[in-house]
Design an enzyme around this catalytic site. Structure first.
Site, PDB file in Angstrom:
ATOM      1  N   HIS A  82      -6.429  20.615 -61.435  1.00  0.00           N
ATOM      2  CA  HIS A  82      -7.636  19.965 -61.941  1.00  0.00           C
ATOM      3  C   HIS A  82      -8.765  20.978 -61.951  1.00  0.00           C
ATOM      4  CE1 HIS A  82      -7.407  19.421 -57.582  1.00  0.00           C
ATOM      5  NE2 HIS A  82      -8.718  19.489 -57.551  1.00  0.00           N
ATOM      6  N   HIS A 105     -12.898  21.247 -61.830  1.00  0.00           N
ATOM      7  CA  HIS A 105     -14.135  20.537 -61.509  1.00  0.00           C
ATOM      8  C   HIS A 105     -15.205  20.976 -62.507  1.00  0.00           C
ATOM      9  CE1 HIS A 105     -13.040  19.374 -57.245  1.00  0.00           C
ATOM     10  NE2 HIS A 105     -12.206  20.384 -57.402  1.00  0.00           N
TER      11      HIS A 105
END
Ligand code: 5GP
Ligand code: ZN
Length: 132
Positions: free
Chosen positions: A97, A99
């Site tokens: 992922h 951010h």
């Protein structure tokens, strides 16, 4: 199935801000600033070192679009775009992922500064070895 695979599959709810065939973006459950967003590939990879480049590029493209969109709504003064890979780097969810973290001002509560020091400088021989 990992927690982000469950989110991608719709088994765990999230606040979606973008979705396409390959990528999903949603608000972080524990935001470090207003608008803290996570961008993930729907297909599992443990971290960005394991994720195909075309997906990383796609996530970067979505981050750019979201940042432009957030500029008009949240009006931050800047952004971080980063990914933690492996526990030593602070990764806590082992599904890649990125951010996207809007920054407002010095009082937005996030202390994120590079404080470089001499002791981290590599000797010239090692610097040479790093060239790919
Ligand atoms: P990491 O520490 O792996 O770089 O970041 C993981 C992030 O995922 C953290 O910022 C954490 O707040 C967020 N997170 C963990 N579980 C969930 C969840 O179930 N939903 C959402 N929206 N965010 C989550
Ligand atoms: Zn996963």
């Amino acid at each position: 199935m990992c927690v982000f695979c469950k989110i991608a599959a719709g088994e765990i709810p999230c606040t979606k801000v973008y979705e396409d065939e390959h990528v999903l973006a949603f608000l972080d459950i524990n935001p470090v600033t207003q608008g803290h967003t996570l961008i993930i590939p729907k297909k599992h990879a443990d971290d960005f070192t394991q994720c195909p480049s075309y997906l990383v590029a796609r996530m970067h493209g979505i981050a750019r679009k979201l940042a432009k969109h957030y500029d008009a709504i949240l009006k931050p003064k800047g952004y971080h775009f980063l990914s933690n890979a492996k526990p030593a780097a602070g990764q806590s969810v082992f599904h890649v992922h990125f951010h996207l973290i809007p920054r407002y001002d010095a009082t937005d509560g996030l202390d994120f500064a590079f404080r470089g020091t001499e002791r981290h400088k590599l000797d010239p021989a090692t610097q040479k070895k790093l060239h790919l």
